[in-house]
Write a protein that holds these residues in place. Structure first.
Motif, PDB file in Angstrom:
ATOM      1  N   THR A 100       0.828  -1.200   0.000  1.00  0.00           N
ATOM      2  CA  THR A 100       0.000   0.000   0.000  1.00  0.00           C
ATOM      3  C   THR A 100       0.866   1.254   0.000  1.00  0.00           C
ATOM      4  OG1 THR A 100      -0.144  -0.122   2.417  1.00  0.00           O
ATOM      5  CG2 THR A 100      -1.949  -1.076   1.147  1.00  0.00           C
ATOM      6  N   SER A 101       0.503   2.202  -0.856  1.00  0.00           N
ATOM      7  CA  SER A 101       1.263   3.454  -0.981  1.00  0.00           C
ATOM      8  C   SER A 101       0.376   4.610  -0.546  1.00  0.00           C
ATOM      9  CB  SER A 101       1.736   3.649  -2.429  1.00  0.00           C
ATOM     10  OG  SER A 101       0.647   3.547  -3.323  1.00  0.00           O
ATOM     11  N   ILE A 102       0.188   4.714   0.765  1.00  0.00           N
ATOM     12  CA  ILE A 102      -0.626   5.782   1.336  1.00  0.00           C
ATOM     13  C   ILE A 102       0.244   6.607   2.278  1.00  0.00           C
ATOM     14  CG2 ILE A 102      -2.756   4.429   1.152  1.00  0.00           C
ATOM     15  CD1 ILE A 102      -2.479   3.785   4.137  1.00  0.00           C
ATOM     16  N   PHE A 103      -0.274   7.769   2.692  1.00  0.00           N
ATOM     17  CA  PHE A 103       0.395   8.569   3.714  1.00  0.00           C
ATOM     18  C   PHE A 103      -0.217   8.180   5.061  1.00  0.00           C
ATOM     19  CE2 PHE A 103       0.850  11.173  -0.129  1.00  0.00           C
ATOM     20  CZ  PHE A 103       2.214  11.427  -0.095  1.00  0.00           C
ATOM     21  N   PRO A 104       0.479   7.361   5.850  1.00  0.00           N
ATOM     22  CA  PRO A 104      -0.149   6.778   7.041  1.00  0.00           C
ATOM     23  C   PRO A 104      -0.521   7.798   8.105  1.00  0.00           C
ATOM     24  CG  PRO A 104       2.196   6.270   6.972  1.00  0.00           C
ATOM     25  CD  PRO A 104       1.857   6.871   5.645  1.00  0.00           C
ATOM     26  N   ASN A 105       0.202   8.919   8.174  1.00  0.00           N
ATOM     27  CA  ASN A 105      -0.072   9.887   9.230  1.00  0.00           C
ATOM     28  C   ASN A 105      -1.131  10.914   8.851  1.00  0.00           C
ATOM     29  OD1 ASN A 105       1.845   8.738  10.987  1.00  0.00           O
ATOM     30  ND2 ASN A 105       3.501   9.858   9.975  1.00  0.00           N
ATOM     31  N   LEU A 106      -1.524  10.946   7.572  1.00  0.00           N
ATOM     32  CA  LEU A 106      -2.639  11.792   7.169  1.00  0.00           C
ATOM     33  C   LEU A 106      -3.943  11.040   7.403  1.00  0.00           C
ATOM     34  CD1 LEU A 106      -1.468  13.356   3.766  1.00  0.00           C
ATOM     35  CD2 LEU A 106      -1.454  14.415   6.034  1.00  0.00           C
ATOM     36  N   SER A 107      -5.024  11.797   7.512  1.00  0.00           N
ATOM     37  CA  SER A 107      -6.319  11.142   7.633  1.00  0.00           C
ATOM     38  C   SER A 107      -6.675  10.439   6.330  1.00  0.00           C
ATOM     39  CB  SER A 107      -7.404  12.165   7.981  1.00  0.00           C
ATOM     40  OG  SER A 107      -7.687  12.988   6.856  1.00  0.00           O
ATOM     41  N   VAL A 108      -7.621   9.533   6.418  1.00  0.00           N
ATOM     42  CA  VAL A 108      -8.117   8.848   5.225  1.00  0.00           C
ATOM     43  C   VAL A 108      -8.604   9.871   4.205  1.00  0.00           C
ATOM     44  CG1 VAL A 108      -9.939   7.305   4.387  1.00  0.00           C
ATOM     45  CG2 VAL A 108      -8.719   6.764   6.521  1.00  0.00           C
ATOM     46  N   SER A 159      -3.219   5.037   8.882  1.00  0.00           N
ATOM     47  CA  SER A 159      -2.511   3.904   9.490  1.00  0.00           C
ATOM     48  C   SER A 159      -3.423   3.046  10.357  1.00  0.00           C
ATOM     49  CB  SER A 159      -1.340   4.410  10.340  1.00  0.00           C
ATOM     50  OG  SER A 159      -1.806   5.291  11.352  1.00  0.00           O
ATOM     51  N   ASP A 160      -4.580   3.590  10.794  1.00  0.00           N
ATOM     52  CA  ASP A 160      -5.482   2.840  11.662  1.00  0.00           C
ATOM     53  C   ASP A 160      -6.414   1.910  10.897  1.00  0.00           C
ATOM     54  OD1 ASP A 160      -4.352   4.174  13.760  1.00  0.00           O
ATOM     55  OD2 ASP A 160      -6.058   5.498  14.135  1.00  0.00           O
ATOM     56  N   LEU A 161      -6.444   2.015   9.582  1.00  0.00           N
ATOM     57  CA  LEU A 161      -7.328   1.164   8.792  1.00  0.00           C
ATOM     58  C   LEU A 161      -6.844  -0.282   8.798  1.00  0.00           C
ATOM     59  CD1 LEU A 161      -7.920   3.328   5.582  1.00  0.00           C
ATOM     60  CD2 LEU A 161      -9.525   2.994   7.479  1.00  0.00           C
ATOM     61  N   SER A 162      -7.779  -1.201   8.625  1.00  0.00           N
ATOM     62  CA  SER A 162      -7.401  -2.595   8.405  1.00  0.00           C
ATOM     63  C   SER A 162      -6.665  -2.705   7.075  1.00  0.00           C
ATOM     64  CB  SER A 162      -8.645  -3.485   8.378  1.00  0.00           C
ATOM     65  OG  SER A 162      -9.430  -3.186   7.217  1.00  0.00           O
ATOM     66  N   TYR A 163      -5.975  -3.839   6.879  1.00  0.00           N
ATOM     67  CA  TYR A 163      -5.215  -4.008   5.640  1.00  0.00           C
ATOM     68  C   TYR A 163      -6.123  -3.918   4.419  1.00  0.00           C
ATOM     69  CZ  TYR A 163      -2.244  -6.013   2.046  1.00  0.00           C
ATOM     70  OH  TYR A 163      -1.538  -6.212   0.887  1.00  0.00           O
ATOM     71  N   GLY A 164      -7.270  -4.579   4.479  1.00  0.00           N
ATOM     72  CA  GLY A 164      -8.182  -4.545   3.340  1.00  0.00           C
ATOM     73  C   GLY A 164      -8.653  -3.143   3.012  1.00  0.00           C
ATOM     74  N   ARG A 165      -8.922  -2.353   4.029  1.00  0.00           N
ATOM     75  CA  ARG A 165      -9.383  -0.981   3.779  1.00  0.00           C
ATOM     76  C   ARG A 165      -8.238  -0.068   3.352  1.00  0.00           C
ATOM     77  NH1 ARG A 165     -14.393  -0.187   8.055  1.00  0.00           N
ATOM     78  NH2 ARG A 165     -15.933  -1.105   6.624  1.00  0.00           N
ATOM     79  N   GLU A 170      -6.134   2.962  -1.214  1.00  0.00           N
ATOM     80  CA  GLU A 170      -5.202   3.140  -2.323  1.00  0.00           C
ATOM     81  C   GLU A 170      -5.951   3.206  -3.650  1.00  0.00           C
ATOM     82  OE1 GLU A 170      -0.977   1.319  -3.867  1.00  0.00           O
ATOM     83  OE2 GLU A 170      -2.555  -0.065  -3.291  1.00  0.00           O
ATOM     84  N   LEU A 171      -6.987   2.407  -3.793  1.00  0.00           N
ATOM     85  CA  LEU A 171      -7.799   2.477  -4.998  1.00  0.00           C
ATOM     86  C   LEU A 171      -8.476   3.841  -5.126  1.00  0.00           C
ATOM     87  CD1 LEU A 171      -9.534  -1.011  -5.331  1.00  0.00           C
ATOM     88  CD2 LEU A 171      -8.019   0.081  -6.971  1.00  0.00           C
ATOM     89  N   ALA A 172      -8.993   4.363  -4.024  1.00  0.00           N
ATOM     90  CA  ALA A 172      -9.615   5.688  -4.055  1.00  0.00           C
ATOM     91  C   ALA A 172      -8.609   6.752  -4.465  1.00  0.00           C
ATOM     92  CB  ALA A 172     -10.224   6.019  -2.690  1.00  0.00           C
ATOM     93  N   ILE A 173      -7.380   6.654  -3.945  1.00  0.00           N
ATOM     94  CA  ILE A 173      -6.321   7.597  -4.312  1.00  0.00           C
ATOM     95  C   ILE A 173      -6.016   7.495  -5.799  1.00  0.00           C
ATOM     96  CG2 ILE A 173      -3.864   8.118  -3.993  1.00  0.00           C
ATOM     97  CD1 ILE A 173      -4.238   7.187  -1.051  1.00  0.00           C
ATOM     98  N   SER A 174      -5.957   6.273  -6.308  1.00  0.00           N
ATOM     99  CA  SER A 174      -5.692   6.076  -7.731  1.00  0.00           C
ATOM    100  C   SER A 174      -6.826   6.645  -8.580  1.00  0.00           C
ATOM    101  CB  SER A 174      -5.499   4.584  -8.030  1.00  0.00           C
ATOM    102  OG  SER A 174      -4.386   4.065  -7.338  1.00  0.00           O
ATOM    103  N   LEU A 175      -8.062   6.412  -8.160  1.00  0.00           N
ATOM    104  CA  LEU A 175      -9.215   6.917  -8.912  1.00  0.00           C
ATOM    105  C   LEU A 175      -9.269   8.437  -8.901  1.00  0.00           C
ATOM    106  CD1 LEU A 175     -11.924   4.353  -7.758  1.00  0.00           C
ATOM    107  CD2 LEU A 175     -10.886   4.519 -10.027  1.00  0.00           C
ATOM    108  N   ALA A 176      -8.795   9.050  -7.821  1.00  0.00           N
ATOM    109  CA  ALA A 176      -8.787  10.513  -7.736  1.00  0.00           C
ATOM    110  C   ALA A 176      -7.903  11.144  -8.797  1.00  0.00           C
ATOM    111  CB  ALA A 176      -8.326  10.958  -6.346  1.00  0.00           C
ATOM    112  N   ALA A 177      -6.959  10.373  -9.319  1.00  0.00           N
ATOM    113  CA  ALA A 177      -6.085  10.875 -10.380  1.00  0.00           C
ATOM    114  C   ALA A 177      -6.773  10.878 -11.744  1.00  0.00           C
ATOM    115  CB  ALA A 177      -4.807  10.044 -10.439  1.00  0.00           C
ATOM    116  N   GLY A 178      -8.002  10.369 -11.822  1.00  0.00           N
ATOM    117  CA  GLY A 178      -8.758  10.391 -13.067  1.00  0.00           C
ATOM    118  C   GLY A 178      -8.218   9.474 -14.147  1.00  0.00           C
ATOM    119  N   PRO A 179      -7.947   8.199 -13.838  1.00  0.00           N
ATOM    120  CA  PRO A 179      -7.298   7.332 -14.831  1.00  0.00           C
ATOM    121  C   PRO A 179      -8.223   6.919 -15.972  1.00  0.00           C
ATOM    122  CG  PRO A 179      -7.914   6.051 -12.912  1.00  0.00           C
ATOM    123  CD  PRO A 179      -8.195   7.485 -12.570  1.00  0.00           C
ATOM    124  N   GLU A 180      -7.651   6.860 -17.150  1.00  0.00           N
ATOM    125  CA  GLU A 180      -8.306   6.203 -18.283  1.00  0.00           C
ATOM    126  C   GLU A 180      -7.908   4.741 -18.328  1.00  0.00           C
ATOM    127  OE1 GLU A 180      -8.982   6.920 -23.090  1.00  0.00           O
ATOM    128  OE2 GLU A 180      -7.955   8.422 -21.860  1.00  0.00           O
TER     129      GLU A 180
END
Length: 261
Positions: A100-108, A159-165, A170-180
C-alpha cells in the motif's frame, strides 16, 4: 509462437495502449523479450504467468516506471516510450502497488483530497488546504463511497485502517487521479476472503468507465474479473484469450506445472 493478436469487439481504430516489439533487460538477463500487445478500451485484462515470467517488469513498462531497451509503447497513438511515470499519470495511466502506498499519518480523507488536488493543480501547493478544499472533499467523499470506506473511518489516520481498507483507500487515491487506464498490482494480496470479494466487486464496477489491467496470482480473482488473459512465460507472450480458453491450453498448463496433463 504467440497466438495472433485479437481486437476485442472488432474495433478498427488504433489501440488504446500498444507495445511494439518491446524488450527489457537487466545486465545480461532478458526480463521481457520482444513482446507485442494491443489493448483496447474498457475490457479488464489479466496478466498471469509462473514466477519469473516477467509480469512485474511488464507492469512497470506499461506504467512508465521502466523504459524498455528496445521497442515502443504508444498510448492512443502517442509514443510514450521515453516518458517518465508522472507523465504517464498525467495522461491517464495510473497504477497501484503490491504494498500500500498511502500517507499513514494523514487522515483517510486527506489522502484522497491530496490526490484530487494534485490532479487539478498539477501538484502546486498540493499539501496546503486551499479555499477550495471543500470542493475537493466532496469529490473525495464520493470516491470513498465508491470503494466502500464508511464515513466513520474518514477522519482517522490512514494507518489505523485494516489491511483490506488500506488497499481500498489506495484504490480511491488512484481513482482521484482520473485514470483512463488503471493498473492494479496484486490488489487482493494478503486479504481475507471477504476483502477479496469486495475488491473483485469493485473492479467489476470500475471497469464500466475505464480499462483495467491487473496482475494477480489469485487465479480465482482473474477468472471473476478479467475479460481477457495475457499469459507470459520467460519474458515472452505465450498466449492470450478468454479465461476458459487459456486455462485449458496445454502450453499454459505446462508453464505452470512443468508437465502436460
Amino acid at each position: 509462437m504467440p497466438e495472433p493478436l485479437r481486437d476485442i469487439g472488432g474495433s478498427q481504430t488504433a489501440p488504446l495502449l500498444e507495445l511494439r516489439s518491446v524488450t527489457m533487460s537487466f545486465g545480461g538477463f532478458v526480463a521481457i523479450n520482444d513482446v507485442t500487445l494491443a489493448l483496447e478500451k474498457k475490457p479488464v485484462y489479466g496478466i498471469i504467468g509462473p514466477n519469473g515470467a516477467g509480469k512485474t517488469t511488464l507492469f512497470n513498462i506499461l506504467s512508465g516506471f521502466y523504459r524498455p531497451k528496445r521497442g515502443q509503447l504508444l498510448f492512443k497513438g502517442e509514443n510514450m516510450t521515453h516518458m517518465r511515470a508522472e507523465q504517464f499519470a498525467r495522461r491517464g495511466i495510473v497504477r497501484s502497488f503490491q504494498i500500500t502506498s498511502i500517507f499513514p499519518n494523514l487522515s483517510v480523507m486527506d489522502n484522497v483530497v491530496l490526490s484530487v488536488q494534485c490532479r487539478k493543480d498539477g501538484g502546486t501547493n498540493a499539501l496546503a488546504r486551499s479555499d477550495w478544499y471543500g470542493d475537493h472533499r466532496q469529490e473525495a467523499d464520493a470516491l470513498l463511497d465508491q470503494v466502500g470506506i464508511p464515513p466513520s473511518s474518514r477522519e482517522q489516520p490512514a494507518s489505523d485502517l485494516s489491511y483490506g481498507r488500506k488497499r481500498a483507500l489506495e484504490l480511491a487515491i488512484s481513482l482521484a487521479a482520473g485514470p483512463e487506464i488503471l493498473l492494479l498490482d496484486e490488489p487482493t494480496a494478503g486479504m481475507t476472503a471477504a476483502d477479496v470479494s469486495r475488491i473483485t466487486d469493485l473492479v467489476a464496477r470500475l471497469s464500466a468507465e475505464r480499462t483495467i489491467i491487473i496482475v494477480e496470482h489469485n487465479l480465482g480473482v482473474i477468472a471473476d474479473v478479467a475479460d481477457e488473459i495475457i499469459v507470459l512465460q520467460q519474458g515472452a507472450l505465450l498466449t492470450r484469450g478468454r479465461y476458459e480458453e487459456v486455462r485449458k491450453d496445454p502450453r499454459v498448463i505446462e508453464a505452470y506445472l512443468g508437465k502436460r496433463q
